[in-house]
Design a protein around this motif. Structure first.
Motif, PDB file in Angstrom:
ATOM      1  N   GLY A 152     -35.142 136.464  64.434  1.00 11.26           N
ATOM      2  CA  GLY A 152     -33.828 137.015  64.744  1.00 11.26           C
ATOM      3  C   GLY A 152     -32.688 136.412  63.947  1.00 11.26           C
ATOM      4  O   GLY A 152     -31.913 137.132  63.312  1.00 11.26           O
ATOM      5  N   LEU A 153     -32.579 135.075  63.941  1.00 13.97           N
ATOM      6  CA  LEU A 153     -31.466 134.431  63.244  1.00 13.97           C
ATOM      7  C   LEU A 153     -31.634 134.471  61.729  1.00 13.97           C
ATOM      8  O   LEU A 153     -30.650 134.564  60.999  1.00 13.97           O
ATOM      9  CB  LEU A 153     -31.289 132.991  63.736  1.00 13.97           C
ATOM     10  N   ALA A 154     -32.880 134.401  61.254  1.00  8.69           N
ATOM     11  CA  ALA A 154     -33.118 134.511  59.809  1.00  8.69           C
ATOM     12  C   ALA A 154     -32.701 135.896  59.318  1.00  8.69           C
ATOM     13  O   ALA A 154     -32.051 136.038  58.270  1.00  8.69           O
ATOM     14  CB  ALA A 154     -34.592 134.257  59.500  1.00  8.69           C
ATOM     15  N   TYR A 155     -33.064 136.916  60.083  1.00  8.74           N
ATOM     16  CA  TYR A 155     -32.704 138.297  59.760  1.00  8.74           C
ATOM     17  C   TYR A 155     -31.189 138.476  59.821  1.00  8.74           C
ATOM     18  O   TYR A 155     -30.572 139.083  58.929  1.00  8.74           O
ATOM     19  CB  TYR A 155     -33.406 139.229  60.748  1.00  8.74           C
ATOM     20  N   THR A 156     -30.573 137.914  60.854  1.00 11.73           N
ATOM     21  CA  THR A 156     -29.122 138.002  61.010  1.00 11.73           C
ATOM     22  C   THR A 156     -28.409 137.368  59.819  1.00 11.73           C
ATOM     23  O   THR A 156     -27.445 137.920  59.292  1.00 11.73           O
ATOM     24  CB  THR A 156     -28.682 137.305  62.320  1.00 11.73           C
ATOM     25  N   LYS A 157     -28.877 136.195  59.396  1.00 10.42           N
ATOM     26  CA  LYS A 157     -28.260 135.494  58.265  1.00 10.42           C
ATOM     27  C   LYS A 157     -28.307 136.349  57.000  1.00 10.42           C
ATOM     28  O   LYS A 157     -27.326 136.440  56.256  1.00 10.42           O
ATOM     29  CB  LYS A 157     -28.956 134.155  58.016  1.00 10.42           C
ATOM     30  N   ARG A 158     -29.446 136.998  56.751  1.00 12.40           N
ATOM     31  CA  ARG A 158     -29.563 137.832  55.565  1.00 12.40           C
ATOM     32  C   ARG A 158     -28.619 139.037  55.648  1.00 12.40           C
ATOM     33  O   ARG A 158     -28.005 139.425  54.657  1.00 12.40           O
ATOM     34  CB  ARG A 158     -31.013 138.311  55.385  1.00 12.40           C
ATOM     35  N   ASN A 169     -30.709 117.648  65.113  1.00 15.97           N
ATOM     36  CA  ASN A 169     -31.658 117.541  63.997  1.00 15.97           C
ATOM     37  C   ASN A 169     -32.376 118.863  63.709  1.00 15.97           C
ATOM     38  O   ASN A 169     -33.003 119.030  62.666  1.00 15.97           O
ATOM     39  CB  ASN A 169     -32.687 116.433  64.263  1.00 15.97           C
ATOM     40  N   GLU A 170     -32.264 119.836  64.629  1.00 11.53           N
ATOM     41  CA  GLU A 170     -32.911 121.134  64.426  1.00 11.53           C
ATOM     42  C   GLU A 170     -31.977 122.154  63.771  1.00 11.53           C
ATOM     43  O   GLU A 170     -32.441 123.172  63.251  1.00 11.53           O
ATOM     44  CB  GLU A 170     -33.395 121.700  65.767  1.00 11.53           C
ATOM     45  N   LEU A 171     -30.687 121.882  63.807  1.00  7.27           N
ATOM     46  CA  LEU A 171     -29.710 122.873  63.317  1.00  7.27           C
ATOM     47  C   LEU A 171     -29.916 123.285  61.859  1.00  7.27           C
ATOM     48  O   LEU A 171     -29.768 124.469  61.535  1.00  7.27           O
ATOM     49  CB  LEU A 171     -28.282 122.360  63.531  1.00  7.27           C
ATOM     50  N   PHE A 186     -31.977 128.784  60.789  1.00  6.40           N
ATOM     51  CA  PHE A 186     -31.954 130.104  60.144  1.00  6.40           C
ATOM     52  C   PHE A 186     -33.200 130.367  59.292  1.00  6.40           C
ATOM     53  O   PHE A 186     -33.255 131.353  58.571  1.00  6.40           O
ATOM     54  CB  PHE A 186     -30.700 130.252  59.283  1.00  6.40           C
ATOM     55  N   GLU A 187     -34.201 129.475  59.385  1.00  5.70           N
ATOM     56  CA  GLU A 187     -35.435 129.671  58.616  1.00  5.70           C
ATOM     57  C   GLU A 187     -36.354 130.662  59.324  1.00  5.70           C
ATOM     58  O   GLU A 187     -36.377 130.739  60.558  1.00  5.70           O
ATOM     59  CB  GLU A 187     -36.162 128.333  58.431  1.00  5.70           C
ATOM     60  N   ARG A 188     -37.131 131.383  58.540  1.00  6.85           N
ATOM     61  CA  ARG A 188     -38.079 132.337  59.111  1.00  6.85           C
ATOM     62  C   ARG A 188     -39.069 131.647  60.039  1.00  6.85           C
ATOM     63  O   ARG A 188     -39.599 130.583  59.725  1.00  6.85           O
ATOM     64  CB  ARG A 188     -38.874 133.021  57.995  1.00  6.85           C
ATOM     65  N   PHE A 189     -39.320 132.269  61.185  1.00  4.55           N
ATOM     66  CA  PHE A 189     -40.320 131.855  62.171  1.00  4.55           C
ATOM     67  C   PHE A 189     -40.024 130.499  62.824  1.00  4.55           C
ATOM     68  O   PHE A 189     -40.859 129.961  63.534  1.00  4.55           O
ATOM     69  CB  PHE A 189     -41.732 131.827  61.556  1.00  4.55           C
ATOM     70  N   TYR A 190     -38.831 129.968  62.579  1.00  4.60           N
ATOM     71  CA  TYR A 190     -38.500 128.674  63.207  1.00  4.60           C
ATOM     72  C   TYR A 190     -38.112 128.890  64.663  1.00  4.60           C
ATOM     73  O   TYR A 190     -37.316 129.774  64.986  1.00  4.60           O
ATOM     74  CB  TYR A 190     -37.352 127.969  62.479  1.00  4.60           C
ATOM     75  N   GLN A 191     -38.695 128.091  65.546  1.00  4.09           N
ATOM     76  CA  GLN A 191     -38.341 128.125  66.962  1.00  4.09           C
ATOM     77  C   GLN A 191     -37.968 126.717  67.387  1.00  4.09           C
ATOM     78  O   GLN A 191     -38.716 125.761  67.134  1.00  4.09           O
ATOM     79  CB  GLN A 191     -39.505 128.642  67.806  1.00  4.09           C
TER      80      GLN A 191
END
Length: 207
Positions: free
Chosen positions: A178-184, A152-154, A158-163
């Protein structure tokens, strides 16, 4: 900042215990470096979000490039007693890519994998060339046997500040950038990134 100011106030109150002061200095240094990393990530992310980042591409061997990234993580794998493997389906994969951005993408993905993979587990980085809808693509996968993410978290990962909840329950908390930046960075490179994960089994990130 709270974790820097607190120890600093204790030092200002005065203490002659060298061991205690060393511990406070260590806490302040560690959290100052964490703050610096966060600021740098925010600045990089802002550049990407504002559209001021452009590709600087050159032709190269992607298989060799990814292997070099893999080699730079081998030492940490040995230290952490993690089985770390590299697999390329083709010996050479020629293509046009931005070295700096692809390096940041892979470093982020591998850093995450190592952060959440326990000792005596496995991490693998895989690269292959595929024909999808009559177009040639390079597919890179980072596969780990880490703590995993709840299904349910997946959609939010990739959202900003999501942990994720699992991350908050460990000492390995990040900034959620990290993942939001990577996605962009992947999108700037005209690519896509996908994630699949099973709790307590591991995670697969596919670029």
């Amino acid at each position: 900042l709270t974790l820097i100011i607190g120890p600093l106030q204790q030092i200002m109150e005065g203490s002659n215990d060298a061991e205690y002061l060393q511990r406070l200095n260590s806490i302040m240094y560690k959290n100052s470096m964490r703050l610096l990393r966060l600021i740098n990530q925010l600045l990089d992310f802002r550049k990407v979000e504002s559209g001021t980042v452009s590709l600087i591409v050159e032709e190269g061997d992607l298989a060799r490039f990814v292997r070099e990234i893999y080699n730079s993580f081998k030492e940490i794998a040995d230290e952490r007693q993690i089985e770390f493997k590299f697999k390329s389906y083709q010996n050479t994969i020629r293509g046009w890519f931005d070295n700096d951005k692809l390096e940041k993408i892979l470093y982020n993905l591998l850093s995450n994998a190592f952060k959440f993979t326990p000792t005596n587990r496995k991490i693998e980085i895989i690269i292959k060339k595929e024909n999808i809808n009559n177009k040639q693509y390079v597919v890179i996968k980072v596969v780990d046997e880490g703590i995993g993410i709840e299904s349910n978290e997946l959609p939010s990962i990739f959202e900003r500040f999501y942990q994720s909840k699992n991350e908050k329950d460990t000492l390995q908390t990040g900034t959620g950038l990290g993942l939001a930046y990577t996605k962009r960075l992947v999108e700037i490179h005209k690519g896509t990134i996908e994630i699949s994960s099973i709790l307590n089994k591991g995670t697969i990130l596919t670029v």
